[in-house]
Design an enzyme around this catalytic site. Structure first.
Site, PDB file in Angstrom:
ATOM      1  CG  MET A  34       5.618   4.494   3.602  1.00 53.68           C
ATOM      2  SD  MET A  34       6.390   4.989   5.166  1.00 53.68           S
ATOM      3  CE  MET A  34       4.937   5.609   6.050  1.00 53.68           C
ATOM      4  CB  ALA A  35       4.597  -1.716   0.519  1.00 57.01           C
ATOM      5  CB  CYS A 120       7.927   1.864  -5.918  1.00 57.12           C
ATOM      6  SG  CYS A 120       8.429   0.441  -4.931  1.00 57.12           S
ATOM      7  CE  LYS A 160       5.932   9.771  -2.215  1.00 56.45           C
ATOM      8  NZ  LYS A 160       7.141   8.943  -2.374  1.00 56.45           N
ATOM      9  N   GLY A 223      10.864  13.700   1.352  1.00 53.24           N
ATOM     10  CA  GLY A 223      12.247  13.310   1.607  1.00 53.24           C
ATOM     11  C   GLY A 223      12.861  14.046   2.771  1.00 53.24           C
TER      12      GLY A 223
END
Length: 420
Positions: A34-35, A120, A160, A223
């Protein structure tokens, strides 16, 4: 989907053994890149609560920035000495640049595992044809995977992705077969399209379909995993080989202790007899520790606000050390405040004050002023982070005209900064 996690049921959990190349991942749990979140300090916290178990992936690194040795990017690829295996996620749209980045990682021993980002959904990535937009171009996807796997040599390469761009442009099954053919070691699927962004409900049936379509390699589901029981249920319902946890651990690094407890019978996560978090060696983790409380949740962390505040303080301190600048570290920590305090009676004014701190002393003073005796509140579990959807995915002009034509990918498609 909001629920209060319940204690694991019997039978206790799937007993799948997840192997990523030479690396055994047990329990079969991966921290999602996660950025701006999964930097070295956050990965340290998550590993401490898991007792070092699981796989913890770096935030997304742009291949062009890595090859050009951008200063920010070189900091982002830093791994603590205790991180084994070292897992790095790359973003790129140019096969040659991706290949050069992977070769650099191999030659300079920068990581032990490489994950490629094709999931993304943010506009600055998809408008260049990257992230969740890229698998639509089947030939381009194949070229990138081939270059990466070839350059990686003995290092495992995983990917991913999402279901597709939108409901009219579903790509995950084709992408899965291409990945197998090109030697990818494992695939993680987020059960949403790019158009859904983080809205709606993740489609776990798609994860099951992918597992059926590519039985040769592990499939990981992603998710709507908000609790350890969600992870166990996903594996049971989809047959996937492991889970990737993203937004569910925001402000809850102790979730990885819960996951250990859920997947390993008799384990209570990384806590000692007093409820203090310990690292992989059994040494107490200074300032952290989410105690296990409540007879109805054996092995699951239910920290008081005092214990949460201790984790917050440690998180901020780790960021300050990592950035070698206390003010920058505390400022970077601000984004985590709302996640950590969700559900507790803190008050809007206090939340605002916590979110504008700029020193550890200021943070200490504010945390000390909270009602720290509060128990883990109803409503603290469940969805967190971004939950919005999007009506339209931003794509390069003519991107959907032909799923095989790769024209239109220019030099500027490789972003010169990391993140996303």
């Amino acid at each position: 989907m909001t629920q209060t996690p319940q204690p694991p049921q019997t039978p206790h959990q799937p007993r799948a053994q997840l192997r990523i190349g030479p690396h055994m991942v047990q329990p079969p749990v991966v921290l999602a890149p996660m950025a701006g979140i999964t930097n070295a300090p956050f990965r340290t916290l998550c590993r401490e609560f898991s007792g070092g178990k699981g796989l913890f992936v770096s935030e997304m690194i742009t291949t062009r920035a890595l090859v050009e040795r951008d200063a920010k990017t070189m900091r982002l690829i830093h791994f603590d000495g205790s991180e084994k295996p070292r897992s790095i996620q790359l973003y790129g749209v140019d096969p040659m640049t991706v290949g050069k980045a992977v070769q650099m990682i191999v030659d300079e021993d920068l990581a032990d595992h490489i994950d490629l980002n094709f999931g993304c959904p943010v506009p600055k990535v998809t408008r260049k044809g990257g992230g969740s937009a890229l698998p639509y171009k089947r030939h381009l996807l194949r070229s990138i995977l081939r270059e990466a796997v070839t350059a990686a040599g003995p290092l495992p390469v995983t990917m991913k992705m999402r279901k597709g761009i939108d409901d009219d442009h579903i790509t995950f099954l084709d992408a899965g077969r291409i990945a197998v053919e090109e030697g990818v070691t494992a695939i993680a699927l987020h059960g949403r399209t790019a158009a859904q962004h983080y809205g709606g409900t993740a489609d776990w049936d798609a994860i099951a379909r992918l597992k059926e379509a590519v039985p040769e390699i592990p499939v990981l589901g992603n998710g709507d995993i908000w609790s350890a029981d969600d992870a166990v249920r996903m594996m049971r319902e989809t047959g996937c080989d492991g889970v990737v946890v993203g937004r569910g651990c925001l402000g809850r690094p102790w979730l990885f202790g819960d996951l250990v407890a859920a997947f390993e019978p008799g384990q209570e996560g990384p806590v000692d007899g007093s409820g203090v978090a310990v690292d992989g060696s059994g040494a107490a983790v200074s300032g952290s520790g989410a105690a296990v409380s409540g007879s109805d949740a054996p092995g699951y962390a239910r920290p008081t606000l005092k214990e949460v505040a201790a984790v917050m303080r440690r998180h901020a301190e780790l960021l300050a050390e990592w950035l070698e600048d206390e003010e920058r570290g505390v400022i970077d920590f601000r984004k985590h405040v709302a996640w950590y305090t969700k559900g507790f009676s803190v008050g809007s004014e206090m939340r605002k004050r916590l979110a504008i701190t700029s020193s550890l002393a200021e943070l200490d003073a504010l945390l000390a002023g909270l009602d720290l005796d509060q128990e883990w509140p109803i409503g603290a579990d469940g969805p967190r982070g971004r939950t919005s959807g999007r009506n339209r995915v931003v794509l390069p002009d003519g991107w959907l005209d032909d799923p095989y034509d790769c024209a239109g990918i220019g030099a500027d498609a490789e972003l010169d900064t990391s993140g996303g």
